[in-house]
Design an enzyme around this catalytic site. Structure first.
Site, mmCIF file in Angstrom:
data_model
loop_
_atom_site.group_PDB
_atom_site.id
_atom_site.type_symbol
_atom_site.label_atom_id
_atom_site.label_comp_id
_atom_site.label_asym_id
_atom_site.label_seq_id
_atom_site.Cartn_x
_atom_site.Cartn_y
_atom_site.Cartn_z
ATOM 1 N N ARG A 162 0.831 -1.319 -0.040
ATOM 2 C CA ARG A 162 0.024 0.002 -0.307
ATOM 3 C C ARG A 162 1.105 1.310 0.360
ATOM 4 N NH1 ARG A 162 -5.858 -1.238 3.313
ATOM 5 N NH2 ARG A 162 -6.213 -2.630 1.943
ATOM 6 N N ASP B 167 -14.108 12.714 8.364
ATOM 7 C CA ASP B 167 -13.424 11.131 8.252
ATOM 8 C C ASP B 167 -11.679 11.642 8.606
ATOM 9 O OD1 ASP B 167 -13.858 8.692 6.766
ATOM 10 O OD2 ASP B 167 -11.468 8.265 6.274
HETATM 11 C C1 LIG Z 1 -15.235 1.505 6.494
HETATM 12 S S1 LIG Z 1 -14.772 2.861 6.443
HETATM 13 C C2 LIG Z 1 -16.478 2.622 6.957
HETATM 14 C C3 LIG Z 1 -17.728 3.714 6.219
HETATM 15 C C4 LIG Z 1 -19.173 3.856 7.418
HETATM 16 N N1 LIG Z 1 -19.080 4.373 8.577
HETATM 17 C C5 LIG Z 1 -19.540 2.993 6.780
HETATM 18 O O1 LIG Z 1 -19.768 1.461 7.857
HETATM 19 O O2 LIG Z 1 -20.275 1.798 5.722
HETATM 20 C C6 LIG Z 1 -13.881 3.240 7.981
HETATM 21 C C7 LIG Z 1 -13.600 4.734 7.099
HETATM 22 O O3 LIG Z 1 -13.257 5.195 9.094
HETATM 23 C C8 LIG Z 1 -11.826 5.769 8.638
HETATM 24 N N2 LIG Z 1 -10.889 6.262 9.765
HETATM 25 C C9 LIG Z 1 -10.074 5.018 9.847
HETATM 26 N N3 LIG Z 1 -9.351 5.965 11.482
HETATM 27 C C10 LIG Z 1 -10.231 6.667 11.485
HETATM 28 C C11 LIG Z 1 -9.815 7.919 12.990
HETATM 29 N N4 LIG Z 1 -9.106 8.084 13.253
HETATM 30 N N5 LIG Z 1 -11.097 9.369 12.252
HETATM 31 C C12 LIG Z 1 -11.568 9.107 11.526
HETATM 32 N N6 LIG Z 1 -11.767 8.372 10.628
HETATM 33 C C13 LIG Z 1 -11.303 7.312 10.341
HETATM 34 C C14 LIG Z 1 -11.088 5.646 7.297
HETATM 35 O O4 LIG Z 1 -10.456 6.755 6.448
HETATM 36 C C15 LIG Z 1 -12.344 4.823 6.563
HETATM 37 O O5 LIG Z 1 -13.144 5.796 5.609
#
Ligand SMILES: C[S@@+](CC[C@H](N)C(=O)[O-])C[C@H]1O[C@@H](n2cnc3c(N)ncnc32)[C@H](O)[C@@H]1O
Length: 287
Positions: free
Chosen positions: A48, A152
């Site tokens: 990645r 996000d």
């Molecule tokens: C798998 S997606 C989930 C999207 C949506 N909530 C759903 O359930 O379909 C997880 C998201 O969490 C974000 N994320 C990860 N670590 C984070 C952090 N420390 N603070 C804010 N967002 C974070 C990632 O960038 C990603 O876009």
């Protein structure tokens, strides 16, 4: 032949990552973003991040770590997290949650001067736009009442979310009347895409918020969605994030989490409502 050789020279290859380099990236990702990169993920992390190395013209992870340490702007850290996280999401993901929002929460909130809902970890925007459509579709909701904060950590995901343009295949699952009411068909380079109409996009404020950082500037919300975000975190970080989210819930407010993210073993004072739905004790204010 010469051309073939030069093509081989620019073929993307993944530099090897040593145990110490992996550990340094792992510690950084945990400290800054809460990201729990488990041992065994070395190859995945190297693959990645290899694109970042290429983009920066670096040939080793050692050089990349030096670059990260020297970059005081925080820009490379933001690109690092973009490269390490997956932003998988979809419209109407876990329909039972939206049904609960529509039936149990919106009737209680509709008399308010404003309804604010937070989608924390909104990825590319499908979740907050779903919240917008469900809320607007519910009886008694005035558009002028609704405010959605969608946050996000990933700039790349937020860029897509702000644009509000999605391939037709992604919006296929939405009811036809929602499509005609809330979306417009793209043209030109956006043929086979749909875009949310400006008045729907305007309901959602997209912001970069790291759930690891202080959230003190944020208000309390009657509804918070933080779904499929804690899968990235270990138990200690999950505990920290849940405590903060609970602080930002109004009494009687609802927290939606992902179905694979039980709160077993996490200290909190919320009541279990149904799978992946928790309510903070107290009565929801009507005003
Ligand atoms: C798998 S997606 C989930 C999207 C949506 N909530 C759903 O359930 O379909 C997880 C998201 O969490 C974000 N994320 C990860 N670590 C984070 C952090 N420390 N603070 C804010 N967002 C974070 C990632 O960038 C990603 O876009």
């Amino acid at each position: 032949m010469a051309q073939a050789l030069s093509e081989i020279a620019v073929l993307p290859t993944t530099p090897t990552i040593t145990a110490a380099e992996f550990e340094a990236i792992r510690a950084l990702a945990r400290r800054q973003f809460g990201l729990d990169l488990k041992p065994g993920k070395e190859a995945l992390v190297a693959a990645r991040l290899s694109r970042r190395l290429q983009a920066l013209g670096l040939i080793s992870f050692e050089a990349y770590l030096d670059y990260l340490a020297a970059d005081r702007s925080g820009r490379e850290l933001a690109d690092l997290i973009d490269a390490l996280t997956t932003n998988f999401t979809s419209f109407l993901r876990e329909p039972a949650h939206f049904e609960f929002l529509r039936r149990s929460m919106l009737p209680r909130l509709s008399q308010r001067r404003s309804i604010s809902i937070w989608s924390a970890g909104c990825a590319t925007g499908e979740e907050p736009y779903t919240i917008a459509m469900v809320t607007l579709d519910a009886a008694n909701t005035r558009w002028s009442n609704l405010r959605i904060l969608a946050s996000d950590i990933s700039n790349r995901a937020l860029e897509t979310a702000r644009r509000g343009i999605y391939p037709s295949a992604r919006v296929d699952s939405l009811p036809e009347n929602w499509k005609s009411r809330f979306l417009q068909i793209g043209c030109g380079q956006w043929q086979d895409h749909f875009r949310f109409k400006a008045d729907v996009r305007d309901l959602v404020a997209f912001r970069r918020i790291n759930l690891m950082e202080s959230l003190q500037a944020l208000p309390r919300f009657p509804v918070i969605f933080c779904r499929n975000v804690m899968i990235y975190f270990d138990r200690a970080i999950q505990q920290r994030v849940i405590t903060r989210l609970e602080e930002h819930l109004e009494p009687g407010g609802i927290l939606f989490i992902g179905h694979s993210e039980g709160l077993t073993g996490i200290r909190h004072s919320m009541d279990y409502v149904m799978p992946a739905v928790y309510r903070k004790p107290g009565a929801l204010s009507k005003g």
